[in-house]
Design a protein around this motif. Structure first.
Motif, PDB file in Angstrom:
ATOM      1  N   ALA A  64     -43.450  53.941 -56.826  1.00  0.00           N
ATOM      2  CA  ALA A  64     -42.390  52.964 -56.580  1.00  0.00           C
ATOM      3  C   ALA A  64     -41.591  53.259 -55.328  1.00  0.00           C
ATOM      4  N   ALA A  86     -43.445  47.040 -53.366  1.00  0.00           N
ATOM      5  CA  ALA A  86     -43.640  46.581 -54.747  1.00  0.00           C
ATOM      6  C   ALA A  86     -42.357  46.742 -55.559  1.00  0.00           C
ATOM      7  N   GLN A  87     -41.682  47.887 -55.397  1.00  0.00           N
ATOM      8  CA  GLN A  87     -40.443  48.110 -56.132  1.00  0.00           C
ATOM      9  C   GLN A  87     -39.343  47.168 -55.649  1.00  0.00           C
ATOM     10  N   ARG A 144     -39.741  44.137 -54.553  1.00  0.00           N
ATOM     11  CA  ARG A 144     -39.967  42.821 -55.167  1.00  0.00           C
ATOM     12  C   ARG A 144     -39.513  42.801 -56.622  1.00  0.00           C
ATOM     13  N   GLN A 145     -39.835  43.890 -57.355  1.00  0.00           N
ATOM     14  CA  GLN A 145     -39.437  43.948 -58.762  1.00  0.00           C
ATOM     15  C   GLN A 145     -37.914  43.982 -58.898  1.00  0.00           C
ATOM     16  N   GLU A 183     -36.614  40.473 -58.246  1.00  0.00           N
ATOM     17  CA  GLU A 183     -36.845  39.598 -59.407  1.00  0.00           C
ATOM     18  C   GLU A 183     -35.790  39.851 -60.480  1.00  0.00           C
ATOM     19  N   SER A 184     -35.497  41.117 -60.752  1.00  0.00           N
ATOM     20  CA  SER A 184     -34.499  41.445 -61.772  1.00  0.00           C
ATOM     21  C   SER A 184     -33.124  40.946 -61.355  1.00  0.00           C
ATOM     22  N   ASP A 228     -37.379  32.343 -56.390  1.00  0.00           N
ATOM     23  CA  ASP A 228     -37.998  33.563 -56.915  1.00  0.00           C
ATOM     24  C   ASP A 228     -38.064  34.604 -55.791  1.00  0.00           C
TER      25      ASP A 228
END
Length: 871
Positions: A439, A450-451, A453-454, A457-458, A573
Motif C-alpha cells: 500500500a 492503489a492506496q 484511490r482506496q 473512495e472512502s 467517484d
C-alpha cells in the motif's frame, strides 16, 4: 587430595598471570632501554650531521681562496680572502675533528652505526678530493649535502625505531620533540650556504640557485612553525631563550627573503666572514638544544624502564605472598571441608540419578556455600521440569515460560519457548510489512497509487453521508527531469524524499499525501469548507516545494504545478476525481508552471472530448480499424536484421491515419488500454509466426523477434500473464521471440507488475526497459530487475550536450556488466551510429536504418534475406 587439586588450579593461574606480567614488565624495560639508546644515537647523529654541514662553508671558502679564477667569477676580492685563509683553515680543522668524534661515538652504538661508518668513508674521500682540487665547488657542496642527507635519513629511521617500542605517550612526545628540534637545526645549518650560493652563484648551478635558497628558507620557516608544537614546557622555554639571542634574530633578518623578492644583496667580505661566524654560533646553539631535547627524552625513557622494573618486582612479591597464603588456607581448612564434602557428595549423587532430593545446607562455610548452590540448582531443575510440562501441554501463555532459567537445560527449554514466540511474532510482522509494502511507495513511504484511490473512495463515501466536500490536489513537479539528467537518479530520489516530507509538513494532520509514481503526488483533503481553502493550500504547497533542496553539496530547485478538483455530489467517484485533478494540473503546466488551476467547466468539456475519443478508439478496435507497422531493429555492428518493434496505428474512417500519441493516451486513461494491448499482442505474434512460415532465412541468420509495448495498467492486471500465454498459443510463436517492452516507472513503483514480469520471463519471453534514462531507474537497480534488454531513449542518442555521449557509453557498459543487451532508439545520423558501434552497442533502430513499415514492406525486406527457392 581433591581439595588440594581445586586450590592448585587458581595457584597455577596466579603463576601464569605472574609470569605473563613479569615478561611484560621485562619487555617494557627492554623497550625503554632500547629507546634510551636510540635517543642517544639521535643526539650523536645530529652532532655529526651539524659538523658535516659546518665543514661545507670553510671547505668552499678554501676552494675559492686557492682557486683565484673561481673567486674572480664570483666577484670576490682574492687578496682579502687570502688574508683569512689561516682562520678558515683552523675553522675547517675544528669542524672535521668534531665530525670525526661524533661519528666515532655513533659507530660504537647500536643505532646508526652503519650510517656512521658509511659517512666516515664518504667524508674521507670527499676531503681528499677537495684538498687536491679534484672536485668542483658545486661538487664539494653536493658531496657534503649527500652525506648530511644520509645522516638525516638515519636520524629519522632511529627516531622511528624509538617510537615503535610502544613507549608511554609522554616518552613518545619527548622523542618527537627531539625530531622537531633536529629538523630545525638541519634547516638552519643549510641556510647560509644556500644564501651565499644565491648571492654569488649563477642561475645554472645548483648552489647558486635562488630557488634552492628560497626553498631552504621555506623549510626553515616550516621548522619554526613546528617548534610551536613542542610538548615539554622546559624545552619550549629553552627554545624561546635561543630564539631571543641576538645572533638568531640577526641571521633571520639577513638570510630571509627580501621584501620585494629577487636575488639577495651581496655582502662585503667582512660582513660575509661575520655571517659565517654567526651561522656557526647559531648552529652550535641549536645543536645544544637538540642535546637538551635528547637528554629529556632519555631521562623519560629511563624513568619508563625504572617503572617497568619496579612493576616486575612488585608482581613477583605479590605472587609469592598469594601462593603462601593459599597453601596455608589449604592446611587449615582442608580437614574440616573434606569431612562435610563427603555428605554433600552423597546428596549430589542422588541428584545426578534424577532424584530431586532436598539438599541440606550444613557444615563449614565453604561446604555451606556449595550446598546452597546445589540446592539452588535443584530448585532450578524443578522449574525446568515445570516449564517442560507446560510446553508439552501447549500452555504457551503460562507466565512461567517467560521467566529465564539458569543452566544448560534451562537455556535449552527457554530458548525453545522464545523461538516459538519469535516465530509467531515474525509471521505477524511479515504480514504487516507485506501489507504496508503493497500500500506504500518504497521510496517515500507515502501511500501509493492503489492506496490513494482506496483512500479517496472512502473519503467520498464519508462525504456522501455527511454532505461535505472532498478535495484532491494533483501535484506534478516542474524541472524534476533536469535534476535527474544533470545530477543522476540517486540525487533525484533524494529530491523526491525531500518533496514528500515538505508536502506532509504543510498539510493538516487529517489530510493525506500520496505518491502516484514518478514525480506525481496527490493530497487528499477532507472535509473542505470552501474551494478557496484548497487554492490557498495549493499555493502553500507550491511555495514549500519551490524552496532550494540541499543534496550532495548542491542547492537544487524544482517547482510544482497543482491541479485542484472538488467532489461535491454523490455521482463523483475516485477515478473521476483523479481525472479532473490531473486535467487541472496539465492545464497549470501549459499556462506557465508553478501555479494552481481548479477543474472547471472548460476542463470538463475537454474530458468529455477525451471520453468521446476513448469511445471512438473502442469502436475502432472492435471494427478492425487498428493496424500495426513494424520498425526493424538491426545489429549495430553488422547491420543484420534482428527483430521488429510493433507500433500501433489507427486508420480512422473520415480522418485518416491517427498518430498513436493522440489516441494511446486516451486509451491509457481506462482499461481500454488493456484491450488495445491484448489486440497488439495477438496481431504481432500472429504476423511474425506467419513470416516465419513463409519466408525461410539463411542458415546462421538469427530469427527476428517482435517487441510489443505493454502499458503499466495492463501489466498490473493479473490477467496479463494469461493474455500473453493466449497470444503465443494462438499464433504458435516460440516465447523467446516475443519481447515485452515496459517503462521504467512500472519497474520502480508497482510491485504487482514486477511479480507479473517475473512470471512472464519464466514463461520464456524477453523483457525490455523502454525509453531508459527518462524515468527514475538508477543504473545500480538494473541488477535486481527481471529484464533482459535496455533500450536507450532517443533523446540521449541524438543529444549534442557535453557529456551526453559519455552518458550513453556508461549506460551501455552498465547494461553489459549486468548481462543485458542494449538497443539504441532514434538513430537518425551516421555519426550517431558510428559512436554507438564504437561503444559496443548491440542493436539499433531509427530512421537512418528503417522507418516503420507496413506488413507487406516487411515481408519484402525479409524476402531479400531469405533462402532462394529451389528450381
Amino acid at each position: 587430595m581433591h581439595l588440594s587439586a581445586l586450590v592448585a588450579v587458581p595457584l597455577v593461574g596466579v603463576a601464569v598471570l605472574t609470569a605473563a606480567t613479569t615478561r611484560s614488565s621485562i619487555a617494557e624495560a627492554a623497550s625503554a632501554t632500547r629507546a634510551e639508546a636510540a635517543v642517544g644515537a639521535l643526539a650523536h647523529l645530529d652532532t655529526a650531521r651539524s659538523s658535516v654541514e659546518q665543514e661545507i662553508l670553510p671547505t668552499l671558502a678554501l676552494a675559492v681562496i686557492d682557486r683565484p679564477a673561481t673567486a674572480t667569477d664570483l666577484g670576490l676580492p682574492v687578496a682579502v680572502l687570502a688574508q683569512q685563509r689561516a682562520m678558515v683553515q683552523a675553522t675547517l680543522q675544528t669542524a672535521r675533528a668534531t665530525t670525526d668524534e661524533a661519528l666515532a661515538q655513533t659507530a660504537r652504538g647500536t643505532y646508526g652505526a652503519d650510517a656512521a661508518v658509511r659517512a666516515r668513508a664518504q667524508l674521507s674521500t670527499l676531503r681528499d678530493r677537495a684538498d687536491t682540487f679534484a672536485v668542483s665547488v658545486e661538487g664539494i657542496y653536493l658531496g657534503y649535502l649527500a652525506i648530511s642527507n644520509d645522516l638525516v635519513h638515519t636520524q629519522r629511521a632511529v627516531a622511528a625505531a624509538a617510537t615503535a617500542e610502544g613507549l608511554p605517550p609522554r616518552t613518545q612526545r619527548a622523542i618527537q620533540d627531539v625530531q622537531v628540534v633536529a629538523q630545525l637545526a638541519t634547516a638552519a645549518s643549510r641556510q647560509t650556504p644556500l644564501y651565499l650560493g644565491a648571492v654569488f652563484g649563477g642561475t645554472g648551478t645548483l648552489i647558486g640557485s635562488q630557488l634552492a635558497w628560497e626553498t631552504g628558507w621555506l623549510a626553515y620557516s616550516d621548522a619554526l612553525e613546528q617548534m610551536q608544537e613542542l610538548s615539554q614546557t622546559s624545552l619550549r622555554t629553552a627554545w624561546e631563550g635561543a630564539r631571543g639571542v641576538e645572533v638568531s634574530r640577526t641571521l633571520d633578518q639577513l638570510l630571509g627573503p627580501a621584501p620585494g623578492g629577487g636575488r639577495p644583496t651581496s655582502p662585503d667580505v667582512s660582513r660575509m666572514l661575520s655571517l659565517l661566524q654567526q651561522s656557526g654560533e647559531r648552529d652550535a646553539l641549536l645543536s645544544g638544544l637538540v642535546h637538551t631535547a635528547a637528554d629529556s627524552a632519555r631521562a623519560s625513557a629511563a624513568a619508563d624502564r625504572d617503572q617497568a622494573v619496579d612493576r616486575r618486582n612488585r608482581t613477583l612479591v605479590g605472587a609469592v605472598l598469594v601462593v603462601l597464603l593459599s597453601l596455608l588456607s589449604v592446611l587449615v581448612v582442608g580437614r574440616a571441608v573434606a569431612r562435610a564434602l563427603r555428605v554433600l557428595a552423597g546428596q549430589a549423587g542422588h541428584v545426578s540419578d534424577g532424584a530431586l532430593v532436598q539438599v541440606e545446607v550444613a557444615g563449614p562455610r565453604e561446604v555451606r556455600t556449595v550446598s546452597a548452590a546445589l540446592a539452588s540448582a535443584v530448585a532450578s531443575l524443578r522449574r525446568v521440569q515445570e516449564q517442560a510440562r507446560a510446553v508439552a501441554r501447549g500452555d504457551l501463555d503460562n507466565a512461567l515460560l517467560a521467566e529465564p532459567l539458569p543452566g544448560p537445560l534451562g537455556e535449552v527449554v527457554h530458548a525453545s519457548v522464545r523461538q516459538i514466540v519469535s516465530s509467531v511474532r515474525q509471521r505477524e510482522e511479515l504480514q504487516s510489512a507485506l501489507a504496508h509494502r503493497a500500500a506504500h511507495d518504497p521510496l517515500t513511504e507515502l501511500p501509493n497509487r492503489a492506496q490513494a484511490r482506496q483512500l479517496t473512495e472512502s473519503a467520498l463515501f464519508r462525504a456522501r453521508r455527511s454532505g461535505a466536500m472532498t478535495g484532491l490536489l494533483f501535484v506534478d513537479l516542474d524541472g524534476f527531469k533536469a535534476v535527474n539528467d544533470t545530477h543522476g537518479h540517486a540525487c533525484g530520489d533524494e529530491v523526491l524524499r525531500a518533496v514528500a516530507g515538505r508536502l506532509e509538513s504543510a498539510v493538516r494532520s487529517g489530510d493525506v499525501v500520496c505518491r502516484l509514481g514518478g514525480d506525481e503526488f496527490v493530497v487528499l483533503v477532507e472535509p473542505v469548507a470552501a474551494e478557496r481553502d484548497l487554492l490557498e493550500l495549493a499555493e502553500r504547497l507550491i511555495a514549500e516545494v519551490s524552496r532550494p533542496i540541499a543534496v550532495g553539496g548542491h542547492q537544487l530547485r524544482v517547482g510544482a504545478s497543482i491541479g485542484v478538483a472538488v467532489g461535491r455530489d454523490a455521482a463523483t467517484d475516485a477515478d473521476v476525481l483523479f481525472a479532473e485533478a490531473d486535467a487541472a494540473a496539465y492545464r497549470a503546466k501549459r499556462h506557465g508552471r508553478g501555479r494552481a488551476e481548479v477543474f472547471d467547466e472548460t476542463l470538463r468539456a475537454q474530458l468529455a472530448d477525451r471520453a468521446e475519443l476513448e469511445a471512438a478508439v473502442a469502436a475502432g478496435l472492435a471494427a478492425g480499424e487498428m493496424l500495426l507497422h513494424y520498425q526493424p531493429v538491426v545489429d549495430a555492428r553488422t547491420g543484420q536484421l534482428t527483430g521488429f518493434e510493433a507500433l500501433v496505428r489507427w486508420d480512422r474512417p473520415g480522418v485518416g491515419m491517427v498518430p498513436p500519441d493522440v489516441f494511446v493516451p486516451a486509451a491509457e486513461g481506462s482499461r481500454l488500454i488493456c484491450d488495445l494491448d491484448r489486440w497488439v499482442l495477438h496481431e504481432a505474434t500472429r504476423q511474425l509466426a506467419a513470416w516465419r512460415g513463409s519466408v525461410p532465412l539463411p542458415p546462421g541468420h538469427p530469427e527476428p523477434t517482435v517487441a510489443v509495448n505493454v502499458s503499466g495498467r495492463h501489466l498490473a492486471d493479473r490477467q496479463v500473464v494469461t493474455d500473453v500465454a493466449d497470444a503465443l498459443a494462438a499464433s504458435g510463436l516460440p516465447a523467446h521471440l516475443l519481447v515485452l517492452e515496459v517503462t521504467e516507472t512500472v519497474l520502480v513503483d508497482d510491485l504487482v507488475a514486477i511479480e507479473h514480469l517475473v512470471a512472464l520471463r519464466a514463461m520464456g519471453t524477453a523483457i525490455a526497459i523502454d525509453d531508459f534514462g527518462t524515468g527514475y531507474t538508477s543504473i545500480g537497480q538494473l541488477r535486481h530487475m527481471p529484464v533482459d534488454t535496455l533500450k536507450i531513449d532517443r533523446s540521449f542518442v541524438a543529444s549534442t550536450d557535453p557529456g551526453a555521449s559519455e552518458l550513453v557509453a556508461l549506460m551501455i557498459r552498465a547494461a553489459h556488466t549486468f548481462g543485458l543487451t542494449v538497443v539504441a532508439e532514434g538513430v537518425e545520423e551516421p555519426g550517431q551510429l558510428d559512436r554507438l558501434r564504437a561503444e559496443g552497442c548491440d542493436h539499433a533502430q531509427g530512421f537512418l536504418l528503417h522507418r516503420p513499415l507496413p506488413p507487406a514492406a516487411v515481408e519484402a525486406l525479409l524476402a531479400r534475406t531469405a533462402v532462394p527457392a529451389p528450381r
